[in-house]
Design an enzyme around this catalytic site. Structure first.
Site, mmCIF file in Angstrom:
data_model
loop_
_atom_site.group_PDB
_atom_site.id
_atom_site.type_symbol
_atom_site.label_atom_id
_atom_site.label_comp_id
_atom_site.label_asym_id
_atom_site.label_seq_id
_atom_site.Cartn_x
_atom_site.Cartn_y
_atom_site.Cartn_z
ATOM 1 N N CYS A 1 -1.381 3.932 -6.131
ATOM 2 C CA CYS A 1 -2.221 3.256 -5.139
ATOM 3 C C CYS A 1 -2.500 1.869 -5.677
ATOM 4 O O CYS A 1 -2.906 1.726 -6.838
ATOM 5 C CB CYS A 1 -3.530 4.026 -4.926
ATOM 6 N N CYS B 1 0.863 -1.178 0.000
ATOM 7 C CA CYS B 1 0.000 0.000 0.000
ATOM 8 C C CYS B 1 0.899 1.227 0.000
ATOM 9 O O CYS B 1 1.766 1.359 0.865
ATOM 10 C CB CYS B 1 -0.895 -0.014 1.233
ATOM 11 N N THR C 1 0.052 4.423 0.531
ATOM 12 C CA THR C 1 -0.246 5.318 1.649
ATOM 13 C C THR C 1 0.370 4.788 2.937
ATOM 14 O O THR C 1 0.986 5.544 3.699
ATOM 15 C CB THR C 1 -1.773 5.486 1.809
ATOM 16 N N HIS D 1 -4.852 -0.077 -5.131
ATOM 17 C CA HIS D 1 -6.249 -0.260 -5.543
ATOM 18 C C HIS D 1 -6.393 -0.006 -7.051
ATOM 19 O O HIS D 1 -7.181 -0.670 -7.725
ATOM 20 C CB HIS D 1 -7.170 0.726 -4.806
#
Length: 202
Positions: free
Chosen positions: A168, A61, A63, A170
């Site tokens: 990201c 990830c 972040t 995602h």
């Protein structure tokens, strides 16, 4: 997480992978740095307990990595290597420019991403794009929300961009939608395979 897990499984199908997911608190892009660090530590500790120890902690990830990597390394290293995920700015910059970096709001405003651009892409045009709502849309698996969020980010991306860094993990899951919004001539750069390779090296 899923794209990195898939890359690790492809490279080492014999390895046991413990995916420590956090659906009640996801996505993390809108959270404060302290909250992200807390969730990342909780996830790593949960994996450690479930597995009875780990050979490595992979943080798939962006972040979590830009905010929590230093703290995770304080807790786990040197005994257990901690491998982070950062936007693939370096390989994108090597292909020339201009490029855009699609990231969560938190990663976009982080000093970590800014330093990556300054280090690896200082001589080319780089546009940071804060993809408000895209990680949340992917998390919800709502096609209309994904389409709207991708369209929003595409609208912030200059038309002359030839490469987009997916900052990201995602976003890896909706790569086809992103290419559809930006055009076939735009190359996408993700970190999944590089992170998997680094995890195996460590």
């Amino acid at each position: 997480m899923l794209s990195t897990a898939a890359a690790l499984h492809s490279a080492r199908p014999d390895a046991d992978l413990f995916l420590s997911m956090d659906p009640d608190h996801m996505p993390w892009g809108a959270r404060t740095p302290d909250a992200v660090i807390e969730r990342a530590l909780a996830g790593a500790r949960a994996a450690w307990e479930a597995a009875g120890g780990l050979d490595a902690v992979v943080v798939p990830c962006n972040t979590a990595s830009v905010h929590g990597l230093a703290r995770l390394r304080e807790v786990f290293e040197p005994g257990v290597p901690v491998i982070g995920t950062v936007p693939a700015i370096k390989p994108a910059a090597l292909s020339g420019g201009p490029i855009a970096v699609w990231s969560t709001v938190a990663t976009t405003r982080s000093g970590y991403q800014r330093r990556l651009v300054e280090t690896f892409a200082q001589d080319i045009e780089v546009t940071p794009v804060a993809c408000a709502g895209l990680a949340e849309a992917v998390e919800s698996a709502d096609h209309r929300e994904v389409t709207d969020a991708v369209s929003y980010a595409a609208g912030l991306t200059p038309g002359n961009v030839r490469a987009v860094v997916l900052g990201c993990t995602h976003y890896d899951l909706v790569g086809d939608e992103i290419v559809g919004a930006l055009g076939e001539g735009v190359a996408l750069h993700t970190a999944a395979h590089a992170v998997a390779a680094q995890a195996l090296r460590r």
